[in-house]
Design a protein around this motif. Structure first.
Motif, short mmCIF file in Angstrom:
data_model
loop_
_atom_site.label_atom_id
_atom_site.label_comp_id
_atom_site.label_asym_id
_atom_site.label_seq_id
_atom_site.Cartn_x
_atom_site.Cartn_y
_atom_site.Cartn_z
N ASP A 115 -5.21 2.96 -13.73
CA ASP A 115 -6.44 2.27 -14.14
C ASP A 115 -6.41 1.87 -15.61
OD1 ASP A 115 -7.85 2.84 -11.60
OD2 ASP A 115 -7.71 4.92 -12.28
N PRO A 172 -1.63 7.24 -2.63
CA PRO A 172 -2.00 7.53 -4.02
C PRO A 172 -1.40 8.84 -4.51
CG PRO A 172 -3.91 6.86 -2.72
CD PRO A 172 -2.79 7.09 -1.76
N ASP A 228 0.84 -1.19 0.00
CA ASP A 228 0.00 0.00 0.00
C ASP A 228 0.88 1.25 0.00
OD1 ASP A 228 -2.34 -1.47 0.09
OD2 ASP A 228 -2.34 -1.59 2.28
N ASN A 273 1.02 -0.61 -11.05
CA ASN A 273 0.06 -1.06 -10.05
C ASN A 273 -1.01 0.00 -9.78
OD1 ASN A 273 -0.89 -2.91 -8.07
ND2 ASN A 273 0.09 -1.70 -6.47
N GLU A 274 -0.65 1.27 -9.88
CA GLU A 274 -1.57 2.35 -9.50
C GLU A 274 -2.55 2.72 -10.61
OE1 GLU A 274 -1.53 6.91 -7.80
OE2 GLU A 274 -0.04 5.45 -7.19
N THR A 308 -6.99 7.16 -13.73
CA THR A 308 -5.56 7.42 -13.87
C THR A 308 -4.99 6.60 -15.03
OG1 THR A 308 -5.28 7.93 -11.52
CG2 THR A 308 -3.31 7.26 -12.74
N LYS A 318 10.71 4.33 -8.97
CA LYS A 318 9.30 3.99 -9.14
C LYS A 318 8.95 3.74 -10.60
CE LYS A 318 7.40 6.27 -5.04
NZ LYS A 318 6.43 7.29 -4.55
N THR A 377 5.48 0.36 -9.57
CA THR A 377 4.62 1.22 -8.77
C THR A 377 3.51 1.83 -9.61
OG1 THR A 377 6.32 1.78 -7.14
CG2 THR A 377 4.53 3.35 -7.41
N TYR A 378 3.88 2.40 -10.75
CA TYR A 378 2.89 3.06 -11.60
C TYR A 378 2.01 2.05 -12.33
CZ TYR A 378 6.05 6.97 -10.71
OH TYR A 378 6.82 7.92 -10.10
#
Length: 378
Positions: free
Chosen positions: A276, A186, A183, A273-274, A194, A265, A270-271
């Protein structure tokens, strides 16, 4: 295992290579003598990854290029040494002190010539990304003695392209052994969708050079989308040849745009995963993105006839558009197209791309295969 083998990993690259080899190095070090041979520098991410994996047995050896080359590299503001000069200086050391040398790129030919007809050290090939374009099927793959592959599909493609060597193994995707999703805070404190925009660095392949600023402008004016602009790490260096100062300051300051031109990152998922939604051209990073299937849109700025071309296999994971004018409509319809068509395609590609096996990791399987190969062939 007959004896401990001395194994060298050559690391003369940007940080996006680290997660493709470091976990295998750690697993091999549990039964062998393993060194990562690299250039002088802090190597923060490399050491951080080794610490995370408890890789205390792995020795990181920093070897300097010649004083003259180091001086000219400094004058030219080069972060990395020129590989040919670095290898030429250290080739005798490498060839006489190690049983195997592991590469994640294609600068092995300097050592290949120096090794000549000798059968030692063995040259082992790791890939940095699943197969998805011509780079994945480089004829120089035949120079290696042993190949570590990600899946049965991977081996079939290499065989079809006549670049599969006699000795190889399927281990799975070792990067997933290092990346543990956690976690994180955001990037955006809103409810917008996103989008991750990840253009390639080579002008002949990239969407950036012809439409990149137009794409940033679209997201800058959007009330519906956030944008993570995290291009290939080489886009704004000497390989990509572009200048980050060409990006207007307003994009860096926009509340709905996050720009990362090469931090940790940008390579640790990381990106991926974040976000959409994925927006890109030819990067195999999309295969990491669809591990968790989601909508994708691809930019065919060079108007490639791609539908029957294995080099553009990933473009079947989403809608393909030829210009930035079609982007708003493609993004709007992407979720519906995903549910109707692309989710199933992505799920099939996941099964093709990555081999999994209960009870062991990809890195463990690769280490066992390398050790057994060296036991048998040295």
């Amino acid at each position: 295992m007959d004896r401990k083998h001395k194994i060298a990993f050559i690391f003369l690259d940007e940080i996006h290579h680290i997660y493709h080899f470091v976990s295998i190095a750690v697993e091999l070090s549990k039964q062998n003598e393993v060194q990562i041979l690299t250039y002088p520098g802090k190597h923060d991410l490399l050491h951080k990854a080794l610490e995370k994996l408890n890789g205390t047995n792995v020795i990181v050896e920093k070897l300097q290029t010649s004083l003259f080359r180091a001086f000219t590299d400094k004058l030219k503001n080069r972060k990395l040494p020129r590989k040919g000069f670095w290898i030429k200086k250290h080739q005798n050391y490498i060839l006489t002190n190690f049983d195997a040398v592991v590469f994640s790129d294609y600068y092995h030919h300097y050592l290949l010539r120096a090794r000549g007809e000798n059968s030692r050290p063995k040259f082992i090939k790791l890939f940095h990304g699943p197969p998805g374009r011509g780079y994945s099927y480089n004829k120089e793959l035949l120079d290696f003695d042993f190949q570590i592959l990600y899946s049965q599909f991977h081996s079939e493609q290499l065989k079809e392209k006549k670049v599969l060597v006699k000795n190889w193994t399927i281990s799975g995707y070792p990067k997933l052994d290092v990346i543990k999703f956690k976690d994180v805070k955001p990037l955006f404190s809103n409810e917008r969708t996103t989008v991750l925009y990840n253009p390639h660095f080579e002008p002949a392949l990239s969407s950036w050079h012809s439409m990149g600023l137009e794409i940033l402008e679209f997201f800058f004016n959007s009330k519906k989308y956030n944008l993570i602009f995290a291009p290939h790490i080489n886009l704004f260096n000497k390989l990509g040849g572009d200048d980050a100062s060409r990006i207007p300051e307003k994009f860096f300051n926009a509340e709905n745009i996050h720009i990362d031109l090469g931090s940790e990152k940008s390579v640790d998922m990381t990106y991926v995963n974040e976000a959409d939604m994925y927006l890109g051209d030819v990067s195999s990073q999309v295969f990491e993105f669809i591990i968790n299937p989601r909508p994708c849109v691809f930019l065919n700025s060079h108007k490639i006839k791609f539908k029957k071309d294995i080099n553009y296999r990933f473009w079947h994971c989403g809608k393909v558009v030829n210009n930035a004018e079609k982007l708003p409509k493609a993004l709007k319809k992407a979720p519906k197209r995903f549910d109707k068509k692309h989710r199933k395609i992505q799920e099939i590609m996941n099964l093709e791309n990555f081999y999994f096996e209960k009870g062991s990791t990809a890195s463990q399987r690769a280490a066992v295969a390398i050790t057994e190969y060296l036991d048998k062939n040295l």
